[in-house]
Scaffold this active site. Sequence first.
Site, PDB file in Angstrom:
ATOM      1  N   LYS A  10      92.835  26.502 -20.546  1.00 41.85           N
ATOM      2  CA  LYS A  10      91.571  26.387 -21.123  1.00 41.85           C
ATOM      3  C   LYS A  10      91.569  25.191 -22.187  1.00 41.85           C
ATOM      4  O   LYS A  10      92.828  24.908 -22.816  1.00 41.85           O
ATOM      5  CB  LYS A  10      90.897  27.502 -21.666  1.00 41.85           C
ATOM      6  CG  LYS A  10      90.496  28.340 -20.211  1.00 41.85           C
ATOM      7  CD  LYS A  10      89.889  29.697 -20.678  1.00 41.85           C
ATOM      8  CE  LYS A  10      89.586  30.717 -19.634  1.00 41.85           C
ATOM      9  NZ  LYS A  10      88.925  31.763 -20.295  1.00 41.85           N
ATOM     10  N   TYR A  50      82.550  29.990 -12.557  1.00 40.57           N
ATOM     11  CA  TYR A  50      82.057  31.195 -13.270  1.00 40.57           C
ATOM     12  C   TYR A  50      80.799  31.686 -12.801  1.00 40.57           C
ATOM     13  O   TYR A  50      80.000  32.289 -13.357  1.00 40.57           O
ATOM     14  CB  TYR A  50      81.926  31.015 -14.665  1.00 40.57           C
ATOM     15  CG  TYR A  50      83.278  30.961 -15.539  1.00 40.57           C
ATOM     16  CD1 TYR A  50      84.212  31.781 -15.568  1.00 40.57           C
ATOM     17  CD2 TYR A  50      83.745  29.784 -16.386  1.00 40.57           C
ATOM     18  CE1 TYR A  50      85.241  31.904 -16.175  1.00 40.57           C
ATOM     19  CE2 TYR A  50      84.577  29.647 -17.005  1.00 40.57           C
ATOM     20  CZ  TYR A  50      85.861  30.657 -16.949  1.00 40.57           C
ATOM     21  OH  TYR A  50      86.891  30.982 -17.523  1.00 40.57           O
ATOM     22  N   ASN A 113      90.283  32.082 -25.133  1.00 43.39           N
ATOM     23  CA  ASN A 113      91.440  32.878 -24.924  1.00 43.39           C
ATOM     24  C   ASN A 113      92.310  32.177 -24.067  1.00 43.39           C
ATOM     25  O   ASN A 113      93.054  32.780 -23.346  1.00 43.39           O
ATOM     26  CB  ASN A 113      90.888  34.189 -24.318  1.00 43.39           C
ATOM     27  CG  ASN A 113      90.173  33.971 -22.938  1.00 43.39           C
ATOM     28  OD1 ASN A 113      90.117  32.713 -22.498  1.00 43.39           O
ATOM     29  ND2 ASN A 113      89.740  35.007 -22.597  1.00 43.39           N
ATOM     30  N   HIS A 116      92.991  30.792 -17.898  1.00 40.52           N
ATOM     31  CA  HIS A 116      92.200  31.623 -16.618  1.00 40.52           C
ATOM     32  C   HIS A 116      93.075  31.946 -15.769  1.00 40.52           C
ATOM     33  O   HIS A 116      94.056  31.060 -15.368  1.00 40.52           O
ATOM     34  CB  HIS A 116      90.970  30.880 -16.346  1.00 40.52           C
ATOM     35  CG  HIS A 116      90.742  31.135 -14.999  1.00 40.52           C
ATOM     36  ND1 HIS A 116      89.774  32.336 -14.771  1.00 40.52           N
ATOM     37  CD2 HIS A 116      90.803  30.825 -13.740  1.00 40.52           C
ATOM     38  CE1 HIS A 116      89.442  32.552 -13.490  1.00 40.52           C
ATOM     39  NE2 HIS A 116      90.289  31.728 -12.762  1.00 40.52           N
ATOM     40  N   GLU A 127      88.234  29.417  -5.926  1.00 38.99           N
ATOM     41  CA  GLU A 127      88.363  28.703  -7.304  1.00 38.99           C
ATOM     42  C   GLU A 127      89.530  27.606  -6.943  1.00 38.99           C
ATOM     43  O   GLU A 127      89.229  26.519  -7.548  1.00 38.99           O
ATOM     44  CB  GLU A 127      89.117  29.635  -8.183  1.00 38.99           C
ATOM     45  CG  GLU A 127      88.095  30.768  -8.822  1.00 38.99           C
ATOM     46  CD  GLU A 127      88.970  31.622  -9.686  1.00 38.99           C
ATOM     47  OE1 GLU A 127      90.124  31.640 -10.133  1.00 38.99           O
ATOM     48  OE2 GLU A 127      88.004  32.682  -9.914  1.00 38.99           O
TER      49      GLU A 127
HETATM   50  P1  IDP Z   1      88.760  37.001 -17.547  1.00 37.00           P
HETATM   51  O1  IDP Z   1      88.860  35.648 -17.895  1.00 37.00           O
HETATM   52  O2  IDP Z   1      89.769  37.971 -18.266  1.00 37.00           O
HETATM   53  O3  IDP Z   1      88.719  37.148 -16.091  1.00 37.00           O
HETATM   54  P2  IDP Z   1      85.856  37.564 -17.536  1.00 37.00           P
HETATM   55  O4  IDP Z   1      85.260  38.687 -18.038  1.00 37.00           O
HETATM   56  O5  IDP Z   1      85.898  37.019 -16.061  1.00 37.00           O
HETATM   57  O6  IDP Z   1      87.465  37.535 -18.139  1.00 37.00           O
HETATM   58  O7  IDP Z   1      84.894  36.316 -18.389  1.00 37.00           O
HETATM   59  C1  IDP Z   1      85.368  34.969 -18.078  1.00 37.00           C
HETATM   60  C2  IDP Z   1      85.567  34.342 -19.275  1.00 37.00           C
HETATM   61  O8  IDP Z   1      84.421  34.123 -20.204  1.00 37.00           O
HETATM   62  C3  IDP Z   1      86.844  34.897 -20.402  1.00 37.00           C
HETATM   63  O9  IDP Z   1      88.067  34.442 -20.125  1.00 37.00           O
HETATM   64  C4  IDP Z   1      85.931  34.129 -21.665  1.00 37.00           C
HETATM   65  O10 IDP Z   1      86.384  33.034 -21.895  1.00 37.00           O
HETATM   66  C5  IDP Z   1      84.584  34.232 -21.502  1.00 37.00           C
HETATM   67  N1  IDP Z   1      83.910  35.476 -21.958  1.00 37.00           N
HETATM   68  C6  IDP Z   1      83.734  36.774 -21.434  1.00 37.00           C
HETATM   69  N2  IDP Z   1      83.046  37.458 -22.148  1.00 37.00           N
HETATM   70  C7  IDP Z   1      82.820  36.979 -23.060  1.00 37.00           C
HETATM   71  C8  IDP Z   1      82.095  37.279 -24.135  1.00 37.00           C
HETATM   72  O11 IDP Z   1      81.625  38.307 -24.661  1.00 37.00           O
HETATM   73  N3  IDP Z   1      81.679  36.345 -25.202  1.00 37.00           N
HETATM   74  C9  IDP Z   1      82.257  34.969 -25.022  1.00 37.00           C
HETATM   75  N4  IDP Z   1      82.998  34.343 -24.336  1.00 37.00           N
HETATM   76  C10 IDP Z   1      83.281  35.680 -23.200  1.00 37.00           C
END
Ligand code: IDP
Length: 138
Positions: A10, A50, A113, A116, A127
Amino acid sequence: MDQKSLVLVKPDGVRKHLIGEIIARFERRGLKICALKMLVMSKDQAKYHYAEHVDKPFFPELEAFITGGPLVAMVVEGPNAIKAIRTMMGVTDPIESTPGSIRGDFALDKGENVIHGSDSPEAAEREIKNFFTPEEIY
Ligand code: IDP
Ligand code: MG
């Protein structure tokens, strides 16, 4: 059983100079990089990628972040690659991620984070199409 996963370093991971570190971890594990490019994601691409999150309250923040700078997209292949990569990544909130995982070593923020990885074979197929033509996957 060999699987393919769509992996993104990312924009925060690119800014933190983690491209090589992340690719090296996959290669050392025995996973194969079979497609690779750097790009800035468009808003349409972000909504497709997303799709399950477009109605969530955090989506505007997520869209701004994921389209806000260059990222590295790749297709990573290997035995049970999807689960292997998800385990190497750590969980969504880096605070909960085990040290030794990518998020557990390099991130603190739930949104920013670093990485992905596809969460199922169906998601991977969907994807991968968002970033690569079949001819670009080796
Ligand atoms: P993942 O990436 O571990 O599969 P997901 O729940 O699918 O997690 O969420 C996709 C992405 O959306 C996350 O990696 C993060 O970048 C963002 N995200 C998820 N939850 C939150 C939140 O509560 N606040 C801000 N960003 C979030
Ligand atoms: Mg997810």
